[in-house]
Design an enzyme around this catalytic site. Sequence first.
Site, PDB file in Angstrom:
ATOM      1  N   HIS A 100      20.611  14.264  49.877  1.00  0.00           N
ATOM      2  CA  HIS A 100      19.804  13.070  50.140  1.00  0.00           C
ATOM      3  C   HIS A 100      20.273  12.363  51.416  1.00  0.00           C
ATOM      4  O   HIS A 100      21.483  12.292  51.690  1.00  0.00           O
ATOM      5  CB  HIS A 100      19.840  12.129  48.941  1.00  0.00           C
ATOM      6  CG  HIS A 100      19.008  12.613  47.793  1.00  0.00           C
ATOM      7  ND1 HIS A 100      19.125  12.128  46.509  1.00  0.00           N
ATOM      8  CD2 HIS A 100      18.009  13.545  47.742  1.00  0.00           C
ATOM      9  CE1 HIS A 100      18.258  12.739  45.712  1.00  0.00           C
ATOM     10  NE2 HIS A 100      17.572  13.597  46.443  1.00  0.00           N
ATOM     11  N   HIS A 125      23.290  10.112  51.881  1.00  0.00           N
ATOM     12  CA  HIS A 125      24.607  10.731  51.704  1.00  0.00           C
ATOM     13  C   HIS A 125      25.037  11.583  52.902  1.00  0.00           C
ATOM     14  O   HIS A 125      26.219  11.933  52.985  1.00  0.00           O
ATOM     15  CB  HIS A 125      24.630  11.580  50.432  1.00  0.00           C
ATOM     16  CG  HIS A 125      24.531  10.758  49.185  1.00  0.00           C
ATOM     17  ND1 HIS A 125      25.589  10.558  48.326  1.00  0.00           N
ATOM     18  CD2 HIS A 125      23.498  10.055  48.666  1.00  0.00           C
ATOM     19  CE1 HIS A 125      25.205   9.769  47.331  1.00  0.00           C
ATOM     20  NE2 HIS A 125      23.936   9.449  47.522  1.00  0.00           N
ATOM     21  N   HIS A 177      27.124   4.566  44.353  1.00  0.00           N
ATOM     22  CA  HIS A 177      26.283   3.372  44.453  1.00  0.00           C
ATOM     23  C   HIS A 177      26.875   2.234  43.626  1.00  0.00           C
ATOM     24  O   HIS A 177      27.521   2.462  42.600  1.00  0.00           O
ATOM     25  CB  HIS A 177      24.861   3.651  43.961  1.00  0.00           C
ATOM     26  CG  HIS A 177      24.063   4.525  44.877  1.00  0.00           C
ATOM     27  ND1 HIS A 177      23.322   4.032  45.913  1.00  0.00           N
ATOM     28  CD2 HIS A 177      23.909   5.874  44.902  1.00  0.00           C
ATOM     29  CE1 HIS A 177      22.722   5.032  46.553  1.00  0.00           C
ATOM     30  NE2 HIS A 177      23.074   6.163  45.949  1.00  0.00           N
TER      31      HIS A 177
END
Length: 276
Positions: free
Chosen positions: A74, A77, A186
């Site tokens: 993603h 990242h 996160h």
Amino acid sequence: MRGRGHGRDSASSPPTGHPVLHATPLPALEDNYIWLLTGAGGDAVVVDPGEAAPVLDAVARGLRPVAILVTHHHPDHIGGIRELRERFDLPVYAPVEPRIGLDDCIRVREGDRVDLPALGLALQVMEVPGHTLSHVAYYGGRYLLCGDTLFSLGCGRLFEGTPAQMLASLDRLASLPPDTLVCCSHEYTEANGRFAKAAEPDNPARDDHLAEVAVARAAGRPSLPSSIGRERAGNPFLRLESPGIRASLSARLGRPPRDRLEAFATLRAWKDGFRG
């Protein structure tokens, strides 16, 4: 050994030894953390740099990056990797995933080991599909670098994987020693805690955890790292057999869940639509 500090070791024989390291979550983007594992001399491995600026700021304060680890493809990242590699000659370890389009990347698979001699650290590679199909985690030296698979009091959304895959991945991470430090990517702990209270109203250990988190967040500190022991005690996705979770799921289904997989799938779908 193969490549730069990269070998094939049995997943049943994880690296031993607990080097003295410091785990630092660098805030990035909206709510991401870029993790640094730093040794006494300032050498550090950088995990999931979604942007370069926080790492470069740390370098200006004396950090010496020695490698980059990637858990999944993603953009939040991997977005900072190209800029960091333009500045530093760093090996990048990443899963076998064509959507991570990096040249000269060291691809890692289940059972591989990432050796970081500058830190005295060896990390075991664990394939943990669910959030994405090619997601990996890195474990060693009491640290679990788990990306978006396991969160404190939660787990990642199933963007690509199946409930069965994510449940197997979470079960595997939950089996690690209880003092393992959980370095997830996160700052979701307070929001996850609100869902955890709805799913399991009576859990004093979790409530104690959330009280500590509230103090930390009010002071501007991260809620992480957590630990496997703390997550076993409070994370609803690791507590599918608890009476409180079973009662809540039975109320939603109108009957008890048929098995752990249905319990997990129901809990994850509930969380997807939760607004609390």
